[in-house]
Design an enzyme around this catalytic site. Structure first.
Site, PDB file in Angstrom:
ATOM      1  N   LYS A 102      16.511  14.542 -22.379  1.00 23.03           N
ATOM      2  CA  LYS A 102      16.771  13.155 -21.978  1.00 23.03           C
ATOM      3  C   LYS A 102      18.373  13.237 -21.307  1.00 23.03           C
ATOM      4  O   LYS A 102      18.731  12.534 -20.383  1.00 23.03           O
ATOM      5  CB  LYS A 102      16.950  12.197 -23.304  1.00 23.03           C
ATOM      6  CG  LYS A 102      15.716  12.095 -24.034  1.00 23.03           C
ATOM      7  CD  LYS A 102      15.596  11.157 -25.196  1.00 23.03           C
ATOM      8  CE  LYS A 102      16.909  11.637 -26.370  1.00 23.03           C
ATOM      9  NZ  LYS A 102      16.157  13.068 -26.940  1.00 23.03           N
TER      10      LYS A 102
ATOM     11  N   ARG B  22      16.040   3.622 -30.706  1.00 22.55           N
ATOM     12  CA  ARG B  22      15.158   4.759 -31.762  1.00 22.55           C
ATOM     13  C   ARG B  22      14.561   4.157 -32.742  1.00 22.55           C
ATOM     14  O   ARG B  22      13.837   4.878 -33.479  1.00 22.55           O
ATOM     15  CB  ARG B  22      16.326   5.831 -32.296  1.00 22.55           C
ATOM     16  CG  ARG B  22      16.461   6.906 -31.735  1.00 22.55           C
ATOM     17  CD  ARG B  22      17.634   7.776 -32.476  1.00 22.55           C
ATOM     18  NE  ARG B  22      17.468   9.067 -32.369  1.00 22.55           N
ATOM     19  CZ  ARG B  22      18.021   9.685 -31.635  1.00 22.55           C
ATOM     20  NH1 ARG B  22      19.019   9.337 -30.515  1.00 22.55           N
ATOM     21  NH2 ARG B  22      18.060  11.063 -31.558  1.00 22.55           N
TER      22      ARG B  22
ATOM     23  N   ARG C  40      20.935  25.687 -26.771  1.00 20.67           N
ATOM     24  CA  ARG C  40      21.556  24.764 -26.013  1.00 20.67           C
ATOM     25  C   ARG C  40      23.350  24.712 -26.015  1.00 20.67           C
ATOM     26  O   ARG C  40      23.890  25.290 -27.102  1.00 20.67           O
ATOM     27  CB  ARG C  40      21.634  23.204 -26.523  1.00 20.67           C
ATOM     28  CG  ARG C  40      22.393  22.082 -25.891  1.00 20.67           C
ATOM     29  CD  ARG C  40      21.713  21.119 -26.072  1.00 20.67           C
ATOM     30  NE  ARG C  40      21.398  20.560 -27.321  1.00 20.67           N
ATOM     31  CZ  ARG C  40      20.818  19.413 -27.717  1.00 20.67           C
ATOM     32  NH1 ARG C  40      20.462  18.565 -26.929  1.00 20.67           N
ATOM     33  NH2 ARG C  40      20.480  19.104 -29.008  1.00 20.67           N
TER      34      ARG C  40
ATOM     35  N   ARG D 228      26.504  22.096 -30.485  1.00 19.87           N
ATOM     36  CA  ARG D 228      26.540  20.774 -31.550  1.00 19.87           C
ATOM     37  C   ARG D 228      26.371  21.373 -33.217  1.00 19.87           C
ATOM     38  O   ARG D 228      25.252  22.394 -33.303  1.00 19.87           O
ATOM     39  CB  ARG D 228      25.402  19.795 -31.134  1.00 19.87           C
ATOM     40  CG  ARG D 228      25.913  18.936 -30.301  1.00 19.87           C
ATOM     41  CD  ARG D 228      24.684  18.130 -29.566  1.00 19.87           C
ATOM     42  NE  ARG D 228      24.026  17.610 -30.439  1.00 19.87           N
ATOM     43  CZ  ARG D 228      22.559  16.742 -29.973  1.00 19.87           C
ATOM     44  NH1 ARG D 228      22.754  16.438 -28.665  1.00 19.87           N
ATOM     45  NH2 ARG D 228      22.027  16.130 -30.877  1.00 19.87           N
TER      46      ARG D 228
ATOM     47  N   ARG E  33      15.003  16.676 -37.682  1.00 20.64           N
ATOM     48  CA  ARG E  33      15.166  15.575 -36.556  1.00 20.64           C
ATOM     49  C   ARG E  33      13.904  15.140 -35.898  1.00 20.64           C
ATOM     50  O   ARG E  33      13.539  13.831 -35.531  1.00 20.64           O
ATOM     51  CB  ARG E  33      16.084  15.896 -35.334  1.00 20.64           C
ATOM     52  CG  ARG E  33      17.557  15.760 -35.766  1.00 20.64           C
ATOM     53  CD  ARG E  33      18.317  16.720 -34.939  1.00 20.64           C
ATOM     54  NE  ARG E  33      18.673  16.480 -33.770  1.00 20.64           N
ATOM     55  CZ  ARG E  33      19.015  17.490 -32.763  1.00 20.64           C
ATOM     56  NH1 ARG E  33      19.705  18.497 -33.445  1.00 20.64           N
ATOM     57  NH2 ARG E  33      19.089  17.199 -31.454  1.00 20.64           N
TER      58      ARG E  33
HETATM   59  P1  AP5 Z   1      18.702  18.156 -23.528  1.00 20.94           P
HETATM   60  O1  AP5 Z   1      18.982  17.411 -22.273  1.00 20.94           O
HETATM   61  O2  AP5 Z   1      20.181  18.474 -24.032  1.00 20.94           O
HETATM   62  O3  AP5 Z   1      17.895  17.376 -24.806  1.00 20.94           O
HETATM   63  P2  AP5 Z   1      17.670  15.926 -25.261  1.00 20.94           P
HETATM   64  O4  AP5 Z   1      16.673  15.112 -25.192  1.00 20.94           O
HETATM   65  O5  AP5 Z   1      19.156  15.080 -24.713  1.00 20.94           O
HETATM   66  O6  AP5 Z   1      18.030  16.238 -26.975  1.00 20.94           O
HETATM   67  P3  AP5 Z   1      19.023  15.861 -28.052  1.00 20.94           P
HETATM   68  O7  AP5 Z   1      19.015  16.878 -29.076  1.00 20.94           O
HETATM   69  O8  AP5 Z   1      20.465  15.448 -27.465  1.00 20.94           O
HETATM   70  O9  AP5 Z   1      18.316  14.603 -28.502  1.00 20.94           O
HETATM   71  P4  AP5 Z   1      18.446  14.038 -29.791  1.00 20.94           P
HETATM   72  O10 AP5 Z   1      17.862  12.718 -29.543  1.00 20.94           O
HETATM   73  O11 AP5 Z   1      18.427  14.680 -30.915  1.00 20.94           O
HETATM   74  O12 AP5 Z   1      20.240  13.986 -30.074  1.00 20.94           O
HETATM   75  P5  AP5 Z   1      21.148  12.713 -29.938  1.00 20.94           P
HETATM   76  O13 AP5 Z   1      22.420  13.253 -29.409  1.00 20.94           O
HETATM   77  O14 AP5 Z   1      20.555  11.533 -29.049  1.00 20.94           O
HETATM   78  O15 AP5 Z   1      18.100  19.453 -23.283  1.00 20.94           O
HETATM   79  C1  AP5 Z   1      17.904  20.368 -24.548  1.00 20.94           C
HETATM   80  C2  AP5 Z   1      18.188  22.012 -24.139  1.00 20.94           C
HETATM   81  O16 AP5 Z   1      17.012  22.260 -23.159  1.00 20.94           O
HETATM   82  C3  AP5 Z   1      19.499  22.050 -23.156  1.00 20.94           C
HETATM   83  O17 AP5 Z   1      19.761  23.215 -23.607  1.00 20.94           O
HETATM   84  C4  AP5 Z   1      18.638  21.907 -21.573  1.00 20.94           C
HETATM   85  O18 AP5 Z   1      19.597  22.821 -20.780  1.00 20.94           O
HETATM   86  C5  AP5 Z   1      17.532  22.616 -21.867  1.00 20.94           C
HETATM   87  N1  AP5 Z   1      16.449  21.805 -21.006  1.00 20.94           N
HETATM   88  C6  AP5 Z   1      16.171  20.448 -20.790  1.00 20.94           C
HETATM   89  N2  AP5 Z   1      15.270  20.254 -19.853  1.00 20.94           N
HETATM   90  C7  AP5 Z   1      14.695  21.338 -19.917  1.00 20.94           C
HETATM   91  C8  AP5 Z   1      13.063  21.918 -19.238  1.00 20.94           C
HETATM   92  N3  AP5 Z   1      12.631  20.894 -18.363  1.00 20.94           N
HETATM   93  N4  AP5 Z   1      12.921  23.025 -19.255  1.00 20.94           N
HETATM   94  C9  AP5 Z   1      13.681  24.146 -19.937  1.00 20.94           C
HETATM   95  N5  AP5 Z   1      14.800  23.756 -20.437  1.00 20.94           N
HETATM   96  C10 AP5 Z   1      15.270  22.472 -20.555  1.00 20.94           C
HETATM   97  O19 AP5 Z   1      21.391  12.101 -31.281  1.00 20.94           O
HETATM   98  C11 AP5 Z   1      21.917  12.976 -32.253  1.00 20.94           C
HETATM   99  C12 AP5 Z   1      22.172  12.327 -33.686  1.00 20.94           C
HETATM  100  O20 AP5 Z   1      22.705  11.156 -33.641  1.00 20.94           O
HETATM  101  C13 AP5 Z   1      20.539  11.728 -34.123  1.00 20.94           C
HETATM  102  O21 AP5 Z   1      19.997  12.798 -34.966  1.00 20.94           O
HETATM  103  C14 AP5 Z   1      21.186  10.504 -35.013  1.00 20.94           C
HETATM  104  O22 AP5 Z   1      21.649  11.097 -36.373  1.00 20.94           O
HETATM  105  C15 AP5 Z   1      22.174   9.813 -34.455  1.00 20.94           C
HETATM  106  N6  AP5 Z   1      21.662   8.969 -33.336  1.00 20.94           N
HETATM  107  C16 AP5 Z   1      21.906   8.944 -32.174  1.00 20.94           C
HETATM  108  N7  AP5 Z   1      21.371   7.982 -31.500  1.00 20.94           N
HETATM  109  C17 AP5 Z   1      20.798   7.137 -32.503  1.00 20.94           C
HETATM  110  C18 AP5 Z   1      20.246   6.000 -32.441  1.00 20.94           C
HETATM  111  N8  AP5 Z   1      20.117   5.118 -31.354  1.00 20.94           N
HETATM  112  N9  AP5 Z   1      20.072   5.358 -33.676  1.00 20.94           N
HETATM  113  C19 AP5 Z   1      20.331   6.041 -34.911  1.00 20.94           C
HETATM  114  N10 AP5 Z   1      20.871   7.117 -34.708  1.00 20.94           N
HETATM  115  C20 AP5 Z   1      21.140   7.945 -33.651  1.00 20.94           C
HETATM  116 MG    MG Z   2      21.067  14.425 -25.747  1.00 20.43          MG
END
Ligand code: AP5
Ligand code: MG
Ligand code: ZN
Length: 218
Positions: A13, A88, A127, A161, A172
């Site tokens: 994402k 979410r 990552r 992270r 997660r």
């Molecule tokens: P990356 O693009 O970083 O993946 P992502 O989908 O952004 O994954 P996240 O871990 O950021 O998602 P998340 O939803 O768990 O975290 P968030 O910060 O939202 O890609 C991952 C890796 O793969 C990278 O190294 C990239 O280079 C590689 N990659 C990408 N695409 C690829 C491909 N096609 N092929 C190969 N490699 C690839 O949330 C974190 C925490 O915050 C949550 O757990 C929660 O506690 C809280 N939080 C955030 N938003 C909310 C909400 N709306 N409600 C409640 N709690 C929330």
């Molecule tokens: Mg992300």
């Protein structure tokens, strides 16, 4: 144009949202990044959120919705937003609908990024991100062109992270399947759900998303 990238942790994402900022002039709205900024700033909200994030649970809808509503009132998001990691929960999805309606805007597309669990664990374990501009990298799949130097801004400091370890990733994923996956059918019923194969390489995924958005604009 307002779009949602919907998908589990590690689906790509953040990676694709950054691309869409450049290619489509959208603003990335990542609730995860906003929470991490609050943690880094040491605010009250940040301190509370940190413990929740470190165990892979969701921060309360109330906190998230306040943060998003405030962001949506800033002038730079008027041209369009790519929501990354939000909504979410069904309550967040409903609140987003009314938030957009209130501002005379609509949701143009929800793009579901499908990736298998074991691949997600591999991606998250490798990552890292540029400390200066936030560009994401991966030890095996997306290394900077020059080791130790960010392709985009030339920065030389990188961060990993606190929640990017195998145990928390699995927690997660469980939370995603229980609380966020129901949004797929929520948006399917609206008719604005699209899916891409998130297992493909990064450029292929970008191309698939581009085709979906071309269809909408055309
Ligand atoms: P990356 O693009 O970083 O993946 P992502 O989908 O952004 O994954 P996240 O871990 O950021 O998602 P998340 O939803 O768990 O975290 P968030 O910060 O939202 O890609 C991952 C890796 O793969 C990278 O190294 C990239 O280079 C590689 N990659 C990408 N695409 C690829 C491909 N096609 N092929 C190969 N490699 C690839 O949330 C974190 C925490 O915050 C949550 O757990 C929660 O506690 C809280 N939080 C955030 N938003 C909310 C909400 N709306 N409600 C409640 N709690 C929330
Ligand atoms: Mg992300
Ligand atoms: Zn950088």
């Amino acid at each position: 144009m307002n779009i949602i990238l919907l998908g589990p942790p590690g689906a790509g994402k953040g990676t694709q949202a950054k691309v869409l900022e450049e290619s489509h002039g959208l603003k990335q709205l990542s609730t995860g990044d906003m929470l991490r900024a609050a943690v880094a700033a040491g605010s009250d909200m940040g301190l509370k959120a940190k413990a929740i994030m470190d165990r892979g649970d969701l921060v309360s809808d109330e906190v998230i919705l306040a943060v998003v509503a405030e962001r949506m009132d800033q002038p730079d998001v008027k041209k369009g937003v790519v929501f990354d990691g939000f909504p979410r929960t069904p309550a967040q999805a409903e609140a987003l609908d009314s938030m957009l309606a209130k501002r005379g805007q609509k949701l143009d597309a929800v793009i579901e990024m499908k990736v298998e669990d074991e691949e997600l664990v591999k991606r998250i374990s490798g990552r890292f991100t540029c400390a200066k501009c936030g560009t994401g990298y991966h030890d095996s799949f997306a290394r900077p062109k020059v080791d130790g130097v960010c392709d985009v801004c030339g920065g030389t400091e990188f961060i990993r992270r606190a929640d990017d370890n195998e145990k928390t990733v699995r927690d997660r994923l469980k939370v995603y399947n229980e609380q966020t996956a129901p949004l797929v059918s929520y948006y399917a019923k609206r008719g604005n759900l699209h899916s891409v194969d998130g297992m493909a390489d990064i450029k292929m995924v970008t191309a698939s998303i581009g085709r979906i958005l071309d269809g909408i604009e055309g």
